[in-house]
Write a protein that holds these residues in place. Structure first.
Motif, PDB file in Angstrom:
ATOM      1  N   GLY A  53       0.802  -1.214   0.000  1.00 61.03           N
ATOM      2  CA  GLY A  53       0.000   0.000   0.000  1.00 61.03           C
ATOM      3  C   GLY A  53       0.835   1.264   0.000  1.00 61.03           C
ATOM      4  O   GLY A  53       0.295   2.365   0.056  1.00 61.03           O
ATOM      5  N   ARG A 124      -6.616  -1.551  -4.021  1.00 61.85           N
ATOM      6  CA  ARG A 124      -5.280  -1.158  -3.567  1.00 61.85           C
ATOM      7  C   ARG A 124      -5.044  -1.556  -2.111  1.00 61.85           C
ATOM      8  O   ARG A 124      -3.951  -1.392  -1.599  1.00 61.85           O
ATOM      9  CB  ARG A 124      -5.080   0.354  -3.734  1.00 61.85           C
ATOM     10  CG  ARG A 124      -5.074   0.782  -5.190  1.00 61.85           C
ATOM     11  CD  ARG A 124      -4.860   2.264  -5.395  1.00 61.85           C
ATOM     12  NE  ARG A 124      -5.196   3.047  -4.221  1.00 61.85           N
ATOM     13  CZ  ARG A 124      -4.408   3.983  -3.692  1.00 61.85           C
ATOM     14  NH1 ARG A 124      -3.280   4.277  -4.227  1.00 61.85           N
ATOM     15  NH2 ARG A 124      -4.781   4.652  -2.635  1.00 61.85           N
ATOM     16  N   PHE A 125      -6.063  -2.089  -1.438  1.00 60.29           N
ATOM     17  CA  PHE A 125      -5.917  -2.489  -0.040  1.00 60.29           C
ATOM     18  C   PHE A 125      -4.813  -3.533   0.064  1.00 60.29           C
ATOM     19  O   PHE A 125      -4.793  -4.506  -0.687  1.00 60.29           O
ATOM     20  CB  PHE A 125      -7.227  -3.063   0.491  1.00 60.29           C
ATOM     21  CG  PHE A 125      -7.200  -3.375   1.960  1.00 60.29           C
ATOM     22  CD1 PHE A 125      -7.445  -2.382   2.892  1.00 60.29           C
ATOM     23  CD2 PHE A 125      -6.898  -4.653   2.412  1.00 60.29           C
ATOM     24  CE1 PHE A 125      -7.415  -2.656   4.257  1.00 60.29           C
ATOM     25  CE2 PHE A 125      -6.869  -4.947   3.763  1.00 60.29           C
ATOM     26  CZ  PHE A 125      -7.121  -3.942   4.692  1.00 60.29           C
ATOM     27  N   PRO A 126      -3.872  -3.353   0.999  1.00 63.23           N
ATOM     28  CA  PRO A 126      -2.726  -4.273   1.103  1.00 63.23           C
ATOM     29  C   PRO A 126      -3.121  -5.612   1.724  1.00 63.23           C
ATOM     30  O   PRO A 126      -2.928  -5.851   2.916  1.00 63.23           O
ATOM     31  CB  PRO A 126      -1.742  -3.498   1.980  1.00 63.23           C
ATOM     32  CG  PRO A 126      -2.596  -2.594   2.808  1.00 63.23           C
ATOM     33  CD  PRO A 126      -3.773  -2.230   1.936  1.00 63.23           C
ATOM     34  N   TYR A 137      -1.565   2.170   5.843  1.00 61.96           N
ATOM     35  CA  TYR A 137      -2.292   2.381   4.594  1.00 61.96           C
ATOM     36  C   TYR A 137      -3.552   3.206   4.843  1.00 61.96           C
ATOM     37  O   TYR A 137      -3.819   4.178   4.131  1.00 61.96           O
ATOM     38  CB  TYR A 137      -2.652   1.039   3.957  1.00 61.96           C
ATOM     39  CG  TYR A 137      -3.596   1.152   2.792  1.00 61.96           C
ATOM     40  CD1 TYR A 137      -3.139   1.550   1.538  1.00 61.96           C
ATOM     41  CD2 TYR A 137      -4.956   0.885   2.942  1.00 61.96           C
ATOM     42  CE1 TYR A 137      -4.014   1.657   0.470  1.00 61.96           C
ATOM     43  CE2 TYR A 137      -5.834   0.990   1.882  1.00 61.96           C
ATOM     44  CZ  TYR A 137      -5.360   1.381   0.643  1.00 61.96           C
ATOM     45  OH  TYR A 137      -6.234   1.508  -0.413  1.00 61.96           O
ATOM     46  N   GLU A 141      -4.350   6.984   3.509  1.00 60.27           N
ATOM     47  CA  GLU A 141      -5.525   7.229   2.675  1.00 60.27           C
ATOM     48  C   GLU A 141      -6.462   8.263   3.302  1.00 60.27           C
ATOM     49  O   GLU A 141      -7.479   8.615   2.712  1.00 60.27           O
ATOM     50  CB  GLU A 141      -6.283   5.923   2.423  1.00 60.27           C
ATOM     51  CG  GLU A 141      -5.540   4.955   1.531  1.00 60.27           C
ATOM     52  CD  GLU A 141      -5.342   5.487   0.133  1.00 60.27           C
ATOM     53  OE1 GLU A 141      -6.340   5.873  -0.512  1.00 60.27           O
ATOM     54  OE2 GLU A 141      -4.182   5.533  -0.317  1.00 60.27           O
TER      55      GLU A 141
END
Length: 160
Positions: A53, A124-126, A137, A141
């Motif tokens: 992320g 895009r979430f790790p 992350y 964000e």
């Protein structure tokens, strides 16, 4: 010899936690190899961003690889290539928290339910990351405090 004008980007642009995460990702995912890898610095940048992320520049990935002891085959190229092996099993297996989260049942409209719904739609979430990276992350964000609290409650429930 690598261009040293960009050397030091990581220290100037990223937090200590982010630098540690980048280094750990390289340590877990990359091994020295005999052949020049198909994965150049740009490809590694994309994989690293998906997994952690953390949004990096190509020059940052180059610096991180140098710091990890990997030398480019031609440092004059825009995208460096290295003699490495990418260990894919780490990248193909989401963190157990993510698997647990996708099976958790919380009512829609609750902070936890909304968090799970948002995560399932955030490409895009790790998904491979641990607690600290996910929290970083969310903070990067600009997640609301209620979202951060929901994440912490879900993590506590997951650890039980």
């Amino acid at each position: 010899m690598p261009d040293h004008e960009s050397y030091g980007i990581m220290v100037k642009e990223y937090s200590e936690n982010q630098i540690a995460v980048i280094g750990e990702w390289i340590r877990k995912n990359i091994r020295p190899g005999r052949l020049i890898s198909e994965y150049d610095s740009c490809s590694l940048k994309q994989l690293l961003e998906i997994d952690t992320g953390i949004c990096l520049t190509n020059d940052t990935v180059k610096e991180a690889m140098l710091l990890a002891g990997f030398r480019p085959e031609c440092s004059r190229d825009e995208n460096w290539r290295f003699r490495i092996l990418l260990v894919r099993e780490i990248n193909e297996n989401p963190n157990p928290f993510f698997n647990w989260l996708m099976g958790a049942e919380y009512a829609d409209g609750t902070p936890e339910g909304d968090f799970i719904s948002d995560v399932s739609h955030d490409f895009r979430f790790p998904v491979f990351a641990d607690h600290g990276i996910i929290l970083g992350y969310l903070e990067n964000e600009g997640a609301y405090e209620e979202t951060l609290d929901a994440f912490e409650r879900l993590w506590e429930e997951y650890e039980k």
